[in-house]
Scaffold this active site. Structure first.
Site, mmCIF file in Angstrom:
data_model
loop_
_atom_site.group_PDB
_atom_site.id
_atom_site.type_symbol
_atom_site.label_atom_id
_atom_site.label_comp_id
_atom_site.label_asym_id
_atom_site.label_seq_id
_atom_site.Cartn_x
_atom_site.Cartn_y
_atom_site.Cartn_z
ATOM 1 N N HIS A 116 45.370 -0.296 0.505
ATOM 2 C CA HIS A 116 44.643 0.339 -0.596
ATOM 3 C C HIS A 116 44.176 -0.778 -1.535
ATOM 4 O O HIS A 116 44.831 -1.818 -1.621
ATOM 5 C CB HIS A 116 45.633 1.266 -1.315
ATOM 6 N N ASP A 193 54.187 -1.170 -0.312
ATOM 7 C CA ASP A 193 53.506 -0.135 -1.077
ATOM 8 C C ASP A 193 53.915 1.208 -0.457
ATOM 9 O O ASP A 193 53.475 1.564 0.632
ATOM 10 C CB ASP A 193 51.992 -0.370 -0.973
ATOM 11 N N GLN A 196 52.171 6.267 -0.208
ATOM 12 C CA GLN A 196 51.909 7.374 0.716
ATOM 13 C C GLN A 196 53.106 7.668 1.610
ATOM 14 O O GLN A 196 53.009 8.497 2.515
ATOM 15 C CB GLN A 196 50.698 7.050 1.597
ATOM 16 N N LYS A 219 52.263 11.246 -6.595
ATOM 17 C CA LYS A 219 52.131 11.549 -5.165
ATOM 18 C C LYS A 219 53.438 12.088 -4.596
ATOM 19 O O LYS A 219 53.580 12.311 -3.395
ATOM 20 C CB LYS A 219 51.686 10.303 -4.403
ATOM 21 N N CYS A 357 39.561 4.483 -1.602
ATOM 22 C CA CYS A 357 40.051 3.212 -2.179
ATOM 23 C C CYS A 357 40.693 2.329 -1.122
ATOM 24 O O CYS A 357 41.673 1.608 -1.405
ATOM 25 C CB CYS A 357 41.039 3.455 -3.320
#
Ligand code: PMP
Length: 397
Positions: A116, A193, A196, A219, A357
């Site tokens: 991202h 990261d 997600q 999220k 993104c």
């Protein structure tokens, strides 16, 4: 369980809302909404500073949320949990503290094609400042990391590997545990990261072995404006603070300032207390459902969704890794993705249509954008059936 999410029970353009934009943000259960009103109705106070009852309650609630996060991601201690605004701020924090301290001219930062922009741009800015070099791991046609290429890119100058655990544009689950072990053999640190990942399956940072793990509350069925950076204990003292201000200090004179202990050292100013409490409530909710159950249900739903979408004439799925979450990116022959997004919206179906993104991940396929339905545990087979039916009508209109 859908009853726990008030927002899902509404009509849009005269049709029941079908929320398939969970990759962008997730909806909030009533218990999360209530926790925030409860905080403002009864406990609101600044933390740490005052010796009155409400300050004590607000502090307990805020620090209690930190402990919930610690247990949720399997961190060794609550000190290792730093509250920030979200993933973006978390990556910037690591780049500007650890990165600024450790990265010198000619050093290398390894990223992957799946990142991202939030896990690209902060590193690019740092690389420009320090004259360091970005190296990018390529992916296969299915959207998987090529591990041999990754290993080849690592070397004595690699200082950090910054990698997403799940691709937000393709859904690929990345073998971050294996990648972390390989990076450590080269003496490099690893940032994962988890934006997600955390909402889809259990995460344990000690098992992953990473040095930093970042994610966003919004999220994870929690409010916007709250996120987390996990910093491995051995780095907490070594890394300098980021922003200066109240809360992060022990003593201030005009000549010199001494800093507070971590994690306060990294949390300058009044933090987002109420939304941290909301994040704690979201974690309580997820623990009641069980992340293992969520993972199992979503796995079935993803397989079902993949099969159903493949029956739509002219539809091409982008990102077909066998190991993936319910991100079903696709394009339709001859129909611009923006148009598909609008047609779905007019039927009450919310998806993202664009570059998500993560432009480099789509450039790999020669694309500027895709249509991206993204699933959460509150989605159903019926919703996927409706999506597929509407897509068929778009195709043949
Ligand atoms: N990384 C990934 C993989 C993401 O999906 C997102 C959000 N789309 C981010 C980082 C950035 O998160 P935020 O905008 O909440 O800071």
């Amino acid at each position: 369980m859908r009853r726990d999410f008030p927002i899902l029970h509404q009509q849009v353009h005269g049709k029941p809302l079908i929320w398939l934009d969970n990759g962008a943000t997730t909806q909030k259960p009533q218990s999360v909404i209530d926790s925030i009103s409860h905080f403002y109705e009864r406990d609101n106070s600044n933390i740490h500073r005052a010796a009155h009852d409400l300050a004590a309650r607000a502090t307990d609630a805020y620090e209690g949320a930190r402990e919930k996060v610690q247990r949720f991601i399997g961190a060794g201690s609550a000190e290792e949990i730093v509250f920030v605004r979200g993933t973006t701020e978390g990556v910037n924090l690591v780049a500007q503290t650890f990165g600024r301290q450790q990265i010198r001219e000619g050093d290398e930062i390894v990223l992957t094609t799946l990142e991202h922009h939030a896990n690209i741009v902060p590193w690019q800015m740092l690389a420009q400042e320090k004259k360091a070099i970005l190296r990018v791991v390529p992916i296969t046609d299915r959207g998987e990391i090529i591990l041999e290429e990754y290993t080849r890119l690592l070397g004595p100058r690699t200082r950090i590997v910054a990698v997403t655990q799940v691709s937000n544009s393709l859904g690929t689950i990345v073998p971050v545990q294996e990648m972390t072990a390989i990076a450590h053999r080269h003496g490099a640190r690893v940032l994962i990261d988890g934006a997600q990942a955390v909402s889809h399956f259990p995460v344990n940072v000690q098992q992953l072995g990473c040095d930093f793990y970042v994610f966003s509350g919004h999220k994870l069925f929690a409010p916007t404006g709250i996120g987390v950076v996990y910093v491995k204990g051995e780095l907490l003292e070594q890394i300098p603070p980021w922003q200066g201000g109240g809360n992060m200090i022990r003593q201030v004179t005009f000549e010199q300032t001494t800093y507070n202990d971590p994690p306060a050292k990294f949390e300058a100013g009044t933090p987002n207390i109420a939304d941290a409490v909301g994040l704690g409530a979201a974690i309580d909710y997820l623990n009641r459902l069980g992340m293992v159950n969520i993972e199992r249900y979503e796995h079935e739903l993803t397989e079902y969704g993949t099969e159903r979408l493949q029956t739509v004439p002219g539809l091409r799925l982008i990102g077909t890794a066998p190991h993936k979450v319910g991100v079903l990116s696709f394009i339709l022959d001859n129909i611009p993705y923006e148009e598909v997004g609008k047609r779905l919206a007019s039927e009450g179906i919310a998806v993202r249509a664009g570059h998500h993104c993560a432009q480099p991940s789509l450039q790999r396929y020669g694309l500027r954008g895709t249509v991206r339905p993204s699933l959460a545990f509150y989605n159903t087979r019926e919703e996927i059936d409706t999506l597929a039916e509407v897509l068929r009508t778009i195709r043949y209109r």
